[in-house]
Each structure stands twice: as structure tokens, then as C-alpha cells.
Design a protein around this motif. Sequence first.
Motif, PDB file in Angstrom:
ATOM      1  N   LEU A  36      15.747 -26.285  86.929  1.00 53.49           N
ATOM      2  CA  LEU A  36      16.013 -27.820  86.536  1.00 53.49           C
ATOM      3  C   LEU A  36      16.054 -28.480  87.515  1.00 53.49           C
ATOM      4  N   ALA A  37      16.966 -27.640  88.531  1.00 59.56           N
ATOM      5  CA  ALA A  37      17.240 -28.536  89.649  1.00 59.56           C
ATOM      6  C   ALA A  37      16.036 -28.922  90.477  1.00 59.56           C
ATOM      7  N   GLY A  38      15.127 -27.865  90.629  1.00 63.64           N
ATOM      8  CA  GLY A  38      14.180 -28.152  91.745  1.00 63.64           C
ATOM      9  C   GLY A  38      13.021 -29.205  91.149  1.00 63.64           C
ATOM     10  N   PHE A  39      13.023 -29.518  90.018  1.00 60.87           N
ATOM     11  CA  PHE A  39      11.863 -31.009  89.361  1.00 60.87           C
ATOM     12  C   PHE A  39      12.033 -31.818  89.595  1.00 60.87           C
ATOM     13  N   PRO A  40      11.061 -32.676  90.817  1.00 61.62           N
ATOM     14  CA  PRO A  40      10.541 -33.607  91.491  1.00 61.62           C
ATOM     15  C   PRO A  40      11.463 -35.357  89.958  1.00 61.62           C
ATOM     16  N   LYS A  41      11.753 -35.398  91.418  1.00 65.37           N
ATOM     17  CA  LYS A  41      12.526 -36.971  90.794  1.00 65.37           C
ATOM     18  C   LYS A  41      12.575 -37.582  91.335  1.00 65.37           C
ATOM     19  N   GLU A  42      11.779 -37.789  92.665  1.00 63.66           N
ATOM     20  CA  GLU A  42      11.492 -39.151  93.320  1.00 63.66           C
ATOM     21  C   GLU A  42      10.311 -38.363  93.920  1.00 63.66           C
ATOM     22  N   ASN A  43       9.805 -40.530  94.559  1.00 66.90           N
ATOM     23  CA  ASN A  43       8.598 -40.712  94.367  1.00 66.90           C
ATOM     24  C   ASN A  43       7.393 -40.310  93.367  1.00 66.90           C
ATOM     25  N   LEU A  44       8.499 -40.803  92.316  1.00 65.54           N
ATOM     26  CA  LEU A  44       7.372 -40.448  91.163  1.00 65.54           C
ATOM     27  C   LEU A  44       6.644 -41.743  90.975  1.00 65.54           C
ATOM     28  N   PRO A  45       4.992 -41.947  90.896  1.00 72.29           N
ATOM     29  CA  PRO A  45       4.455 -42.710  90.335  1.00 72.29           C
ATOM     30  C   PRO A  45       5.002 -43.481  89.153  1.00 72.29           C
ATOM     31  N   LEU A  46       5.740 -43.851  89.386  1.00 72.13           N
ATOM     32  CA  LEU A  46       6.040 -44.507  87.786  1.00 72.13           C
ATOM     33  C   LEU A  46       6.574 -45.898  87.160  1.00 72.13           C
ATOM     34  N   GLU A  47       5.419 -46.723  86.626  1.00 70.46           N
ATOM     35  CA  GLU A  47       6.221 -47.871  85.910  1.00 70.46           C
ATOM     36  C   GLU A  47       7.658 -48.122  85.867  1.00 70.46           C
ATOM     37  N   ALA A  48       7.885 -47.307  84.998  1.00 69.52           N
ATOM     38  CA  ALA A  48       9.903 -47.354  84.493  1.00 69.52           C
ATOM     39  C   ALA A  48       9.920 -46.855  84.619  1.00 69.52           C
ATOM     40  N   PRO A  49      11.582 -46.704  83.863  1.00 70.31           N
ATOM     41  CA  PRO A  49      12.317 -44.867  84.228  1.00 70.31           C
ATOM     42  C   PRO A  49      11.909 -44.181  83.346  1.00 70.31           C
ATOM     43  N   VAL A  50      11.881 -42.940  83.488  1.00 70.41           N
ATOM     44  CA  VAL A  50      11.548 -42.474  82.065  1.00 70.41           C
ATOM     45  C   VAL A  50      12.595 -40.869  82.490  1.00 70.41           C
ATOM     46  N   SER A  51      13.116 -40.612  81.041  1.00 72.70           N
ATOM     47  CA  SER A  51      14.925 -39.899  80.771  1.00 72.70           C
ATOM     48  C   SER A  51      13.537 -38.192  80.033  1.00 72.70           C
ATOM     49  N   ILE A  52      13.939 -37.331  80.426  1.00 67.96           N
ATOM     50  CA  ILE A  52      13.429 -36.367  79.853  1.00 67.96           C
ATOM     51  C   ILE A  52      15.226 -35.183  79.312  1.00 67.96           C
ATOM     52  N   TYR A  53      15.036 -35.373  78.366  1.00 65.83           N
ATOM     53  CA  TYR A  53      16.131 -34.590  77.259  1.00 65.83           C
ATOM     54  C   TYR A  53      16.212 -33.220  77.461  1.00 65.83           C
ATOM     55  N   TRP A  54      17.354 -32.241  77.433  1.00 65.98           N
ATOM     56  CA  TRP A  54      16.793 -30.740  77.825  1.00 65.98           C
ATOM     57  C   TRP A  54      17.659 -31.014  76.518  1.00 65.98           C
ATOM     58  N   ASN A  55      17.345 -29.668  75.812  1.00 66.51           N
ATOM     59  CA  ASN A  55      18.255 -29.435  74.086  1.00 66.51           C
ATOM     60  C   ASN A  55      19.020 -27.801  74.365  1.00 66.51           C
ATOM     61  N   GLU A  56      19.381 -26.867  74.175  1.00 68.44           N
ATOM     62  CA  GLU A  56      20.334 -25.941  74.159  1.00 68.44           C
ATOM     63  C   GLU A  56      19.254 -24.473  74.933  1.00 68.44           C
ATOM     64  N   PHE A  57      18.138 -25.315  74.006  1.00 72.52           N
ATOM     65  CA  PHE A  57      16.209 -23.532  74.282  1.00 72.52           C
ATOM     66  C   PHE A  57      15.808 -24.689  75.475  1.00 72.52           C
ATOM     67  N   LEU A  58      16.162 -25.291  76.331  1.00 70.77           N
ATOM     68  CA  LEU A  58      15.403 -26.013  77.322  1.00 70.77           C
ATOM     69  C   LEU A  58      14.137 -26.122  76.997  1.00 70.77           C
ATOM     70  N   VAL A  59      14.331 -26.577  75.585  1.00 71.04           N
ATOM     71  CA  VAL A  59      13.066 -27.525  75.101  1.00 71.04           C
ATOM     72  C   VAL A  59      12.630 -28.791  75.581  1.00 71.04           C
ATOM     73  N   PRO A  60      11.940 -29.539  76.330  1.00 73.91           N
ATOM     74  CA  PRO A  60      12.592 -31.585  76.624  1.00 73.91           C
ATOM     75  C   PRO A  60      11.991 -31.981  75.576  1.00 73.91           C
ATOM     76  N   TYR A  61      13.371 -33.300  76.227  1.00 77.13           N
ATOM     77  CA  TYR A  61      12.137 -34.760  75.379  1.00 77.13           C
ATOM     78  C   TYR A  61      12.291 -35.761  76.039  1.00 77.13           C
ATOM     79  N   ILE A  62      11.491 -36.003  76.644  1.00 76.96           N
ATOM     80  CA  ILE A  62      10.515 -37.289  76.904  1.00 76.96           C
ATOM     81  C   ILE A  62      10.294 -38.530  76.316  1.00 76.96           C
ATOM     82  N   VAL A  63      11.827 -39.176  77.236  1.00 76.07           N
ATOM     83  CA  VAL A  63      11.464 -40.748  76.496  1.00 76.07           C
ATOM     84  C   VAL A  63      10.955 -41.790  77.759  1.00 76.07           C
TER      85      VAL A  63
END
Length: 156
Positions: free
Chosen positions: A44-71
Motif C-alpha cells: 500500500l505504501a508504494g501505491f502511486p500518490k503524486e503527479n496524478l492527473p486528477l481534477e479534484a482530490p480523491v480519497s481511498i479508504y481500505w477496510n480490514e480486509f484491504l477492500v478499497p473504497y474510492i470517493v
Amino acid sequence: MKIRRTLKWGCSFLFGALFLTASAFLAVGCRALFPERVKGEERLAGFPKENLPLEAPVSIYWNEFLVPYIVAETDRDLAFTLGLFHGYFREAQLEILRKISQGRIAEMAGPVATKIDAALRRLDYGKAAEETLRIMEPDTRVWLEAYVEGINFAIA
């Protein structure tokens, strides 16, 4: 007689050294089949977070089973982030699915899969994909292009 014995021992030594060298290379090569386990936190620490071509901030939440939730605020950002996630965490799975869709299973499974490959090639998913893109709604195509952009960003 002494020359023969020396030649015999020299050849034995040479073949023994070659055998040991080949065995060492084989052992190192086989080690690649069993890579070291990487903890989820490290991955998870290596997941790309910088220089992403996004229009607005995006949040990713992970539950205890590492299932991602993208907002995300926009559909495009959501599609890009989902593609980024799949490209980073599911690259091998995507590659296998690509080979299946192209009728190239024998490259992975060997000659036993050649008949399956022939049947898949007759179905010609590539032609179906082109037709699907041609008749696709513009909003859906924009979403799909953002998803693919995310995959490509992750594997680049």
C-alpha cells in the motif's frame, strides 16, 4: 599412462565445475519462482500518490480486509483511480485476461491449450471490441478512457 590419468582427472574436474556452475544458476533462477512475501502495508505504501492527473482530490479508504473504497468528486477521477488501483494491484490478472481474450493461453499453459486458443481466436474478441467502442455512448467512452489511462499510469 600418467598423461591419460591427468587428462581423465582434468576432464572430471572440468565437468564437475560446469555441473556445479549450472546448478548454481538453476538454483538462483528457481528462487525467482518463490518471491519473498510483501506485507500489505508495504504494498500500500508504494501505491502511486503524486503527479496524478486528477481534477479534484480523491480519497481511498481500505477496510480490514484491504477492500478499497474510492470517493471522488467526478466520474473521470473515479474511473482513473479505479484503473490506477487495478493497474497497480492487479497487473498480472489483467495480463492473463488479455492473453485469454487474444487466444494466447498456450503461452502460459503449454500445448494442452492450443485448441482452446484456436476457439478463442475464432470468436475474435478484438473485432467485437472495436465494434463495441464504435457504438459506445460518449459518456461511457470517456469513463473507459480514464480507466485505461489509470491502468497505463500504474504500469508505466
